[in-house]
Write a protein that holds these residues in place. Structure first.
Motif, short mmCIF file in Angstrom:
data_model
loop_
_atom_site.label_atom_id
_atom_site.label_comp_id
_atom_site.label_asym_id
_atom_site.label_seq_id
_atom_site.Cartn_x
_atom_site.Cartn_y
_atom_site.Cartn_z
N LEU B 117 -3.58 0.09 -15.70
CA LEU B 117 -2.22 0.35 -15.24
C LEU B 117 -2.22 0.69 -13.76
O LEU B 117 -1.43 0.16 -12.98
N ARG B 120 -2.38 -2.10 -11.32
CA ARG B 120 -1.18 -2.89 -11.08
C ARG B 120 -0.23 -2.20 -10.14
O ARG B 120 0.74 -2.80 -9.69
N VAL B 121 -0.44 -0.91 -9.89
CA VAL B 121 0.55 -0.18 -9.11
C VAL B 121 -0.08 0.47 -7.88
O VAL B 121 0.24 1.59 -7.52
N LYS B 122 -0.94 -0.26 -7.24
CA LYS B 122 -1.64 0.30 -6.08
C LYS B 122 -0.62 0.75 -5.05
O LYS B 122 0.25 0.01 -4.63
N GLY B 123 -0.77 1.98 -4.62
CA GLY B 123 0.17 2.51 -3.65
C GLY B 123 0.99 3.64 -4.25
O GLY B 123 1.35 4.58 -3.57
N GLY B 124 1.29 3.55 -5.53
CA GLY B 124 2.10 4.60 -6.13
C GLY B 124 1.34 5.32 -7.23
O GLY B 124 1.94 5.83 -8.17
N MET B 126 -0.36 8.18 -7.56
CA MET B 126 -0.28 9.61 -7.88
C MET B 126 0.95 9.96 -8.70
O MET B 126 0.87 10.71 -9.67
N MET B 127 2.10 9.39 -8.31
CA MET B 127 3.32 9.70 -9.03
C MET B 127 3.23 9.18 -10.45
O MET B 127 3.58 9.86 -11.42
N ILE B 128 2.76 7.93 -10.58
CA ILE B 128 2.67 7.34 -11.91
C ILE B 128 1.64 8.09 -12.74
O ILE B 128 1.83 8.30 -13.94
N VAL B 132 2.33 9.46 -16.35
CA VAL B 132 1.52 9.00 -17.48
C VAL B 132 0.96 10.20 -18.21
O VAL B 132 0.97 10.27 -19.44
#
Lengths: 376, 347, 158
Positions: B117, B120-124, B126-128, B132
């Protein structure tokens, strides 16, 4: 700019994906309502109450999104300022609409200061605004506790002993807001089809919506949108980027303070140390459920979101009880769904960001191929 | 002079302040009637308890995935291991070993999913990661209610189904590590050698790994992704590996924590557990994309030291228990400090 | 030059707004201040004369519902603002109805005041029938905590 030619299937999937969260929620709500056994009248009344209570707070989230700051988890700062205002008017014994207005007046400078602080810190963490605002919320909560749990009494004079903890200083865990209870709601409460509607509150919300529309068109609003689109381009155009970002947070925090006061006048009791922390999560989840994303949100998202989110919230425990036999399961389910929705929205946002880059690439390729074809 | 100044600059002012604060607490302690021996023991015990959880932060920071706010996912793997170990009837030291063995597949599986997961969301990340973590805790809340556990010590007595909120580890792996090779100095000073040795073992494993070929690849991915890709390293696979490691360490970490604490905390217990670990490693000198074992040791020591000393010392001085508020301000302030520094690596 | 004047103008407007808001705050404070008016039907003594409590007396604060009190009864009304009026209706020993209406002003810093109904009926000086009241502090501390009202999503513990 030419349009990317896509197959019908691709187009369909795009629409589904854009509104994935809302559609998913719609399904959950439908199932939940069916299983909960609540009457439409009950649900209708609950939704009206909750929309009136929460909308102002959620609308305050729109401005930072416009300015590219993402989801403003720092709205808890505004909530804290509003609560401090309410503590003071409870101590001084000011009731009714005057009490609410005075609380709002007191909260404004506090919100402005906290918002300014938050904005300044966020400017130092560009690219990580959301996590940072999330942690700022916790950090300022510590400061809030320092003031309210230890400072009020010894340092800040509190006259009414009913507000103070038995040990002699610090505010109690719950403050009875009986003075302003339903102060705004009851000013113009009308009954329509057996449902009680707090008309005045809705009028206030409508005024805020009008303000938002005007704000988007104003110079400051346009500046913010430019900053939100591309910071460097905005800077090149002469906009004071850092200053604009801070202003967006300050306004959002002040509005959150007012929103919290409206929320609490409906609840009637102030949960001194917990209300503000929860409210941030609620409001953001609701906004995302309404179809907003990290960089795009509209007033429509607010109202759709608050309705769907709170519908799910209300029906979950009962639905859980009827489906599986444990109401507790339903309660955990709604917690899971609330966090899950934020997770899903965040993930989709990132994926979409990546997808738009590949789309730009495909568009470029398509244009070039077209140009070649024309030459032939 | 410049050497000292250089050291201070790299060490960072916040850390110096925190270090001095902690030192002053220890110095004041005997003067206000707080027993130094007990304080040291408590600090060491809390150090041991939390050390592996903080260690779990290292792999992900190395590979550029940021601070692992999703630690609860690993903690859940550990909880599954612990509860299953008790369910299957293992007791004593063996239950601890079995808990680790049972938690491992969960930890690796969760880590793999979580890592994919994050890729797929490189850059965001920490928030994700944060959400999670939250979502999985909430999801497990539902699971703890309906999973078919039936060991009498774990389920609600009258209702009959669903696990209890807290399960005592007494009779199982309570103090398994603590008591192992315990050293007692004088009357009050107890050193939980076993736990510290275990942490040393884990730390050594991590250190050794980071010096292998895969490990250095991981560091490269975090500090210089362009160079890493040019060298033919599969970035996504390395990142996923780091997440799996982090998650597995998180599982081990919570088991170490539980054997000392005495209770398995289910439901909402793990909800906020990532934050203390994150601030601990930041206090130790790590940043969003750089962390070493030294950071883990110093950070956990400082953080737990403050948590132990503040209530007792401050209570005796100003007769108020401000420890909770101080903990919130210090730990979150530290995270804020780290988040607002310019990272050494651009995306 | 232009810029300086525009800046000055903006500053003046900002200052004016702040002053207005503070004024508004003060007005809100005064208008919204709540007071508790205790209505006492107890015999009181003043200037050597004893004024007896009524067997039954009807009292109305402002335009609210009429309250009925027996001897040694005490009732209360929570009001907002400073200016109010009290209407006392009673029957004398000849069964004739008397109505006494008095306007009064509650001092803003007082949370509670006490009105002695017999004194009002006797049309004594306001300083006799309207007195400041300090509640004994024991009365003020609520015994139980208010039940916590919230839409709880998470138990907070960090």
């Amino acid at each position: 700019m030419s349009e990317l030619r896509e197959t019908k299937g691709e187009k369909f999937f795009n629409i589904i994906e854009k509104n994935a969260v809302s559609i998913l929620f719609l399904i959950i709500c439908a199932v939940g309502i069916a299983f909960s056994g609540y009457s439409l009248g009950y649900l209708g009344q609950e939704i009206i109450t909750r929309v009136a209570r929460n909308s102002f707070l959620i609308i305050s989230l729109l401005i930072p999104i416009m300015a590219g700051m993402g989801l403003n988890f720092g709205m808890t700062l505004g909530a804290m300022a509003g609560q401090i205002g309410l503590i003071f008017i409870s101590d001084w014994g000011i009731a009714g609409i005057p009490g609410m207005v005075l609380a709002m007046i007191i909260s404004t400078p506090i919100s402005a200061l906290l918002g300014w602080l938050c904005g300044k810190i966020l400017n130092m963490a560009k690219g990580r605004e959301m996590v940072t605002s999330y942690i700022i919320g916790f950090f300022i909560n510590g400061i809030y506790q320092l003031i309210v749990l230890y400072g009020m009494g010894p340092v800040i004079p509190i006259k009414d002993p009913a507000l103070v903890l038995p040990r002699g200083y610090g505010i109690r865990n719950t403050v009875n807001l009986i003075g302003i209870r339903r102060a705004l709601d009851d000013v113009l409460a009308i009954r329509v089809f057996g449902l009680s509607i707090p008309l005045m509150t809705f009028i206030v919300i409508a005024l805020l919506c009008l303000f938002m529309v005007w704000f988007k068109k104003s110079k400051l609003g346009q500046d913010m949108r430019a900053v939100g689109q591309d910071m460097e381009v905005a800077r090149a155009a002469g906009i004071r980027v850092e200053h604009t970002r801070i202003v967006s947070i300050v306004i959002s925090t002040i509005l959150a303070g007012y929103g919290m006061i409206i929320y609490l006048q409906n609840m009637g009791t102030l949960n001194t140390y917990n209300s503000h922390m929860q409210i941030g999560m609620f409001s953001i989840a609701a906004l995302l459920v309404g179809g907003a994303s990290v960089n795009r949100a509209s007033i429509g998202n607010v109202f759709l979101g608050v309705t769907l989110f709170h519908l799910m919230f209300i029906v979950s425990p009962m639905a859980g009880k009827n489906l599986i036999g444990q109401a507790q399961l339903g309660e955990f389910f709604r917690v899971f769904v609330s966090y899950g929705v934020i997770t899903l929205a965040l993930v989709l946002y990132e994926i979409r960001k990546r997808r738009s880059r590949t789309r730009a690439g495909r568009l470029l390729a398509q244009d070039q191929l077209d140009a070649i074809k024309e030459e032939q | 002079m410049t050497k000292i100044r250089k050291f201070m600059k790299s060490f960072g002012w916040p850390r110096i302040i925190i270090g001095l604060f902690l030192l002053s607490l220890f110095i004041i302690a005997p003067f206000v009637g707080v027993n130094l021996g007990t304080s040291l023991s408590d600090t060491l015990i809390r150090f041991g308890m939390n050390s592996v959880l903080v260690l779990a932060m290292v792999p992900m920071i190395h590979s550029g995935c940021g601070l692992n706010f999703g630690l609860p996912l690993g903690i859940i793997a550990g909880l599954l291991g612990g509860t299953l170990s008790i369910q299957f009837g293992f007791t004593g030291g063996l239950s601890f070993l079995m808990a680790i063995i049972l938690a491992t597949p969960f930890g690796l599986l969760f880590g793999w999913g979580y890592g994919s997961l994050l890729n797929r969301v490189k850059g965001g990340e920490m928030m994700i990661a944060t959400y999670v973590g939250f979502s999985s805790v909430a999801f497990m809340c539902m699971m703890w209610l309906i999973l078919p556990y039936n060991h009498p010590t774990m389920i609600w007595g009258y209702a009959g189904s669903g696990l209890r909120t807290t399960i005592s580890t007494e009779g199982f792996y309570l103090h398994t590590l603590n008591n192992f090779l315990q050293i007692q100095i004088g009357e009050k000073l107890i050193i939980p050698t076993g736990m510290i040795l275990f942490f040393a073992l884990m730390a050594f494993l991590v250190w050794a790994f980071l010096h292998t070929k895969t490990g250095t690849a991981m560091t490269a991915v975090g500090s210089n992704p362009v160079f890493a890709r040019a060298s033919g390293i599969n970035i996504d696979r390395t990142r996923t590996l780091s997440v799996m490691m982090s998650t597995w360490l998180g599982a081990i970490g919570i088991l170490v924590y539980q054997q000392s604490f005495g209770f398995i905390q289910l439901y909402m217990g793990p909800f906020y557990m990532a934050l203390p670990a994150v601030s601990a490693i930041l206090i130790g000198g790590a940043s969003v994309n750089k962390a070493s074992i030294t950071n883990v040791v110093i950070g956990t020591l400082f953080f737990q030291g403050i948590l132990t000393m503040t209530p007792s010392v401050m209570n005796s001085i100003i007769h108020t228990d401000m420890s909770e508020v101080i903990r919130i301000v210090v730990s979150n302030g530290m995270i804020l400090y780290a988040l607002t520094r310019k990272s050494e690596v651009s995306r | 030059m232009e810029n300086k004047r525009a800046l000055l103008k903006r500053r003046i407007i900002q200052l004016a707004v702040i002053v207005l808001v503070i004024l508004l705050g003060v007005v809100m404070f005064v208008v919204g201040k709540e007071h508790t008016i205790l209505l006492d039907n107890k015999s009181i003594e003043s200037g050597g004369v004893t004024y007896n409590a009524f067997q039954v007396v009807e009292v109305q604060v402002d335009g609210r519902d009429k309250l009925e009190l027996g001897p040694r009864d005490r009732d209360k009304e929570v009001v907002m603002g400073q200016r109010h009026k009290v209407t006392v209706t009673y029957f004398d020993k000849y069964y004739e109805e008397h109505v006494v209406v008095k306007k009064f002003k509650v001092p803003i810093s007082q949370k509670m005041v006490l009105i002695s109904l017999p004194a009002v009926a006797a049309e004594l000086d306001q300083s006799v029938w309207l007195t400041n009241y300090e509640a004994p502090t024991l009365l003020n501390i609520p015994k139980d905590e208010e039940p916590i009202v919230s839409d709880d999503l998470i138990p907070l513990d960090f």
